[in-house]
Design a protein around this motif. Sequence first.
Motif, PDB file in Angstrom:
ATOM      1  N   ARG A 255      48.416  45.114  26.762  1.00 44.07           N
ATOM      2  CA  ARG A 255      47.456  46.358  26.312  1.00 44.07           C
ATOM      3  C   ARG A 255      46.815  46.729  27.511  1.00 44.07           C
ATOM      4  NH1 ARG A 255      44.296  46.555  20.795  1.00 44.07           N
ATOM      5  NH2 ARG A 255      44.441  48.816  21.667  1.00 44.07           N
ATOM      6  N   MET A 256      46.190  45.670  27.614  1.00 42.53           N
ATOM      7  CA  MET A 256      44.876  45.555  29.181  1.00 42.53           C
ATOM      8  C   MET A 256      45.238  46.724  30.614  1.00 42.53           C
ATOM      9  SD  MET A 256      42.063  43.198  29.026  1.00 42.53           S
ATOM     10  CE  MET A 256      42.673  41.679  28.970  1.00 42.53           C
ATOM     11  N   GLY A 257      46.750  46.561  31.159  1.00 39.37           N
ATOM     12  CA  GLY A 257      47.606  47.034  31.732  1.00 39.37           C
ATOM     13  C   GLY A 257      47.994  48.427  31.989  1.00 39.37           C
ATOM     14  N   LYS A 258      48.206  48.816  30.814  1.00 41.74           N
ATOM     15  CA  LYS A 258      48.242  50.567  30.762  1.00 41.74           C
ATOM     16  C   LYS A 258      47.205  51.776  30.124  1.00 41.74           C
ATOM     17  CE  LYS A 258      53.255  49.444  28.158  1.00 41.74           C
ATOM     18  NZ  LYS A 258      53.724  50.159  27.227  1.00 41.74           N
ATOM     19  N   MET A 259      45.831  50.390  30.454  1.00 39.84           N
ATOM     20  CA  MET A 259      44.771  51.366  30.006  1.00 39.84           C
ATOM     21  C   MET A 259      44.022  51.997  31.441  1.00 39.84           C
ATOM     22  SD  MET A 259      43.237  50.243  26.522  1.00 39.84           S
ATOM     23  CE  MET A 259      41.955  51.027  26.460  1.00 39.84           C
ATOM     24  N   SER A 260      44.239  52.823  31.792  1.00 39.62           N
ATOM     25  CA  SER A 260      42.625  52.515  32.842  1.00 39.62           C
ATOM     26  C   SER A 260      41.738  52.518  32.572  1.00 39.62           C
ATOM     27  CB  SER A 260      42.843  54.934  33.437  1.00 39.62           C
ATOM     28  OG  SER A 260      42.600  55.326  32.178  1.00 39.62           O
ATOM     29  N   ASP A 261      41.224  52.518  33.631  1.00 40.59           N
ATOM     30  CA  ASP A 261      39.101  52.288  33.586  1.00 40.59           C
ATOM     31  C   ASP A 261      38.985  50.785  32.700  1.00 40.59           C
ATOM     32  OD1 ASP A 261      38.788  54.679  35.179  1.00 40.59           O
ATOM     33  OD2 ASP A 261      38.463  55.411  33.394  1.00 40.59           O
ATOM     34  N   VAL A 262      39.788  50.246  32.831  1.00 41.67           N
ATOM     35  CA  VAL A 262      40.394  48.584  31.652  1.00 41.67           C
ATOM     36  C   VAL A 262      40.292  47.763  33.231  1.00 41.67           C
ATOM     37  CG1 VAL A 262      40.549  47.091  30.367  1.00 41.67           C
ATOM     38  CG2 VAL A 262      40.822  49.586  29.397  1.00 41.67           C
ATOM     39  N   TYR A 263      39.749  47.382  33.183  1.00 42.44           N
ATOM     40  CA  TYR A 263      39.948  45.173  34.438  1.00 42.44           C
ATOM     41  C   TYR A 263      39.902  44.853  33.938  1.00 42.44           C
ATOM     42  CZ  TYR A 263      38.651  49.353  38.162  1.00 42.44           C
ATOM     43  OH  TYR A 263      39.373  50.641  38.288  1.00 42.44           O
ATOM     44  N   TYR A 264      40.386  43.784  34.242  1.00 45.90           N
ATOM     45  CA  TYR A 264      41.248  42.222  33.649  1.00 45.90           C
ATOM     46  C   TYR A 264      40.610  41.056  34.730  1.00 45.90           C
ATOM     47  CZ  TYR A 264      42.920  37.787  31.737  1.00 45.90           C
ATOM     48  OH  TYR A 264      42.576  36.634  32.327  1.00 45.90           O
ATOM     49  N   LEU A 265      39.810  40.608  34.760  1.00 48.52           N
ATOM     50  CA  LEU A 265      39.689  40.063  36.040  1.00 48.52           C
ATOM     51  C   LEU A 265      40.102  38.544  35.525  1.00 48.52           C
ATOM     52  CD1 LEU A 265      36.529  40.945  37.533  1.00 48.52           C
ATOM     53  CD2 LEU A 265      39.049  41.858  37.708  1.00 48.52           C
ATOM     54  N   ASP A 266      40.798  37.699  34.254  1.00 47.62           N
ATOM     55  CA  ASP A 266      40.592  36.331  34.384  1.00 47.62           C
ATOM     56  C   ASP A 266      39.818  35.545  34.409  1.00 47.62           C
ATOM     57  OD1 ASP A 266      42.392  34.391  34.361  1.00 47.62           O
ATOM     58  OD2 ASP A 266      43.862  34.945  35.142  1.00 47.62           O
ATOM     59  N   PHE A 267      39.955  34.017  35.641  1.00 43.34           N
ATOM     60  CA  PHE A 267      38.323  32.928  36.204  1.00 43.34           C
ATOM     61  C   PHE A 267      37.531  33.509  37.131  1.00 43.34           C
ATOM     62  CE2 PHE A 267      36.967  29.908  37.310  1.00 43.34           C
ATOM     63  CZ  PHE A 267      36.593  28.974  36.816  1.00 43.34           C
ATOM     64  N   VAL A 268      37.298  34.496  37.060  1.00 36.76           N
ATOM     65  CA  VAL A 268      36.619  34.563  38.613  1.00 36.76           C
ATOM     66  C   VAL A 268      35.439  33.118  38.430  1.00 36.76           C
ATOM     67  CG1 VAL A 268      36.278  36.838  38.143  1.00 36.76           C
ATOM     68  CG2 VAL A 268      34.197  36.353  37.064  1.00 36.76           C
ATOM     69  N   SER A 269      34.749  33.613  39.713  1.00 36.58           N
ATOM     70  CA  SER A 269      33.265  32.209  40.582  1.00 36.58           C
ATOM     71  C   SER A 269      32.687  32.810  39.684  1.00 36.58           C
ATOM     72  CB  SER A 269      33.566  32.536  41.631  1.00 36.58           C
ATOM     73  OG  SER A 269      32.837  33.905  42.367  1.00 36.58           O
ATOM     74  N   ARG A 270      32.116  31.555  39.744  1.00 32.79           N
ATOM     75  CA  ARG A 270      30.570  32.234  39.452  1.00 32.79           C
ATOM     76  C   ARG A 270      29.553  32.986  40.032  1.00 32.79           C
ATOM     77  NH1 ARG A 270      27.580  29.484  35.929  1.00 32.79           N
ATOM     78  NH2 ARG A 270      25.392  29.304  35.275  1.00 32.79           N
ATOM     79  N   GLU A 271      29.369  33.139  41.053  1.00 33.74           N
ATOM     80  CA  GLU A 271      28.329  33.810  42.248  1.00 33.74           C
ATOM     81  C   GLU A 271      29.177  35.275  41.007  1.00 33.74           C
ATOM     82  OE1 GLU A 271      30.318  31.648  43.636  1.00 33.74           O
ATOM     83  OE2 GLU A 271      28.398  30.458  44.355  1.00 33.74           O
ATOM     84  N   LEU A 272      30.440  35.362  41.731  1.00 34.17           N
ATOM     85  CA  LEU A 272      30.851  36.564  41.137  1.00 34.17           C
ATOM     86  C   LEU A 272      30.728  37.182  39.242  1.00 34.17           C
ATOM     87  CD1 LEU A 272      32.573  39.313  41.290  1.00 34.17           C
ATOM     88  CD2 LEU A 272      34.680  38.199  41.060  1.00 34.17           C
ATOM     89  N   LEU A 273      30.720  36.116  38.630  1.00 32.68           N
ATOM     90  CA  LEU A 273      30.684  36.158  37.324  1.00 32.68           C
ATOM     91  C   LEU A 273      28.916  36.839  37.170  1.00 32.68           C
ATOM     92  CD1 LEU A 273      30.576  36.484  33.909  1.00 32.68           C
ATOM     93  CD2 LEU A 273      30.373  33.899  34.272  1.00 32.68           C
TER      94      LEU A 273
END
Length: 377
Positions: A255-273
């Motif tokens: 569902r996220m892949g089909k929606m514009s303006d929705v970004y799934y970033l999975d696991f991210v670095s602590r700095e990015l979080l």
Amino acid sequence: MKIAINCIFCQPRGGGVREYIYNVVSALSQIDTENEYILYVLKDCVEYARQVLPHVDNMRIQPTPYDSSYKSVILRSLFSNRYWLAEEKKEQFDIFHSPFFHAPRLKRSKVIITVHDLRFCRYPSTYTLPRYLFLRTAVMRSIQQADKIISISEFTKQEIMDVYKIGCEKIKVVNEAINREDFSIRQLDGYVLDDVAKPLEGSRFMLSVGHIEPRKNYGRLLDAFATLKEKTETNDVKLVIVGKKGHHYKEILRRMGKMSDVYYLDFVSRELLLWLYQHAALFVFPSFYEGFGFPPLEAACFGIISAVSNASSIPEVCGESAAYFNPFSVEDMANTLWRCLSDEAFVNEKKTLLMPNLDRFSWEKNACETLQTYHSL
């Protein structure tokens, strides 16, 4: 007193229990110089434990005969009681503290367990079948036999009482906390934004953090976001979701892949979080089951208000500093998000309450209350 703490989850992939062990032990080392502590760790994690745990005269790291391999986990679950009985006889410790919800059967020492939540009871599908079957038996026995139970929230205390019919006098609520220094802009000194987040630079976005699994309620959050975009003038707002893939995640990712303006970033670095927390217009926490619920407090460290579920422990943790919605009502969620994005006076009022709410929680307070629990036995 001599106090044994089971620190086997003090390992690189120890999750939330690893954080709890690190913070409780570190805080205890700063307030208690009289009692003796033995910190039991896995034999292949001794060097890691020495790097992260305190170096003080009254705390000793002791390797167990077990390691972090899957085979060893099974053996430890089934046969470790003999080892703990031998250690109890040799070390003569007075208190045995298990920072998670099961503990060995000991003969003379007082046993304390910390219960973070009863997710395995409420949502058994989040565990493998062997792990669930083990916990169903081991946790019941441990709760019944423990001399004292530390619960991290009033919500979890009530869960324990309801599920196991335990009297309230046996349970001590000792709230968890966060290290504010770990969630500050100082941690971002010299940080260069990851390429994966470049499209978010300079944009207005809502942030949500948590594993992709049903209790986190992302399906309704996506519905509420779609409603928000459809019914209000918020075409510039994006939704960013950060979290590891848990269980039953495929439909949400589709569902996220089909929606514009929705970004799934999975696991991210602590700095990015931390960067995401710092630059979010709003933090959203739609989960309907949390033993404590840290992310709204983490966002608060950056002065970001949260729109949160009014279920489980979340109101207890967020107090008056957050905006609430019914997690099972898409309309209520969408309306709350819209208010947080459009009502400047409301947002500013909530911002004044962020720091006072954070002040209610500290690891020093946690350690003092934990130490009082030791002494009470």
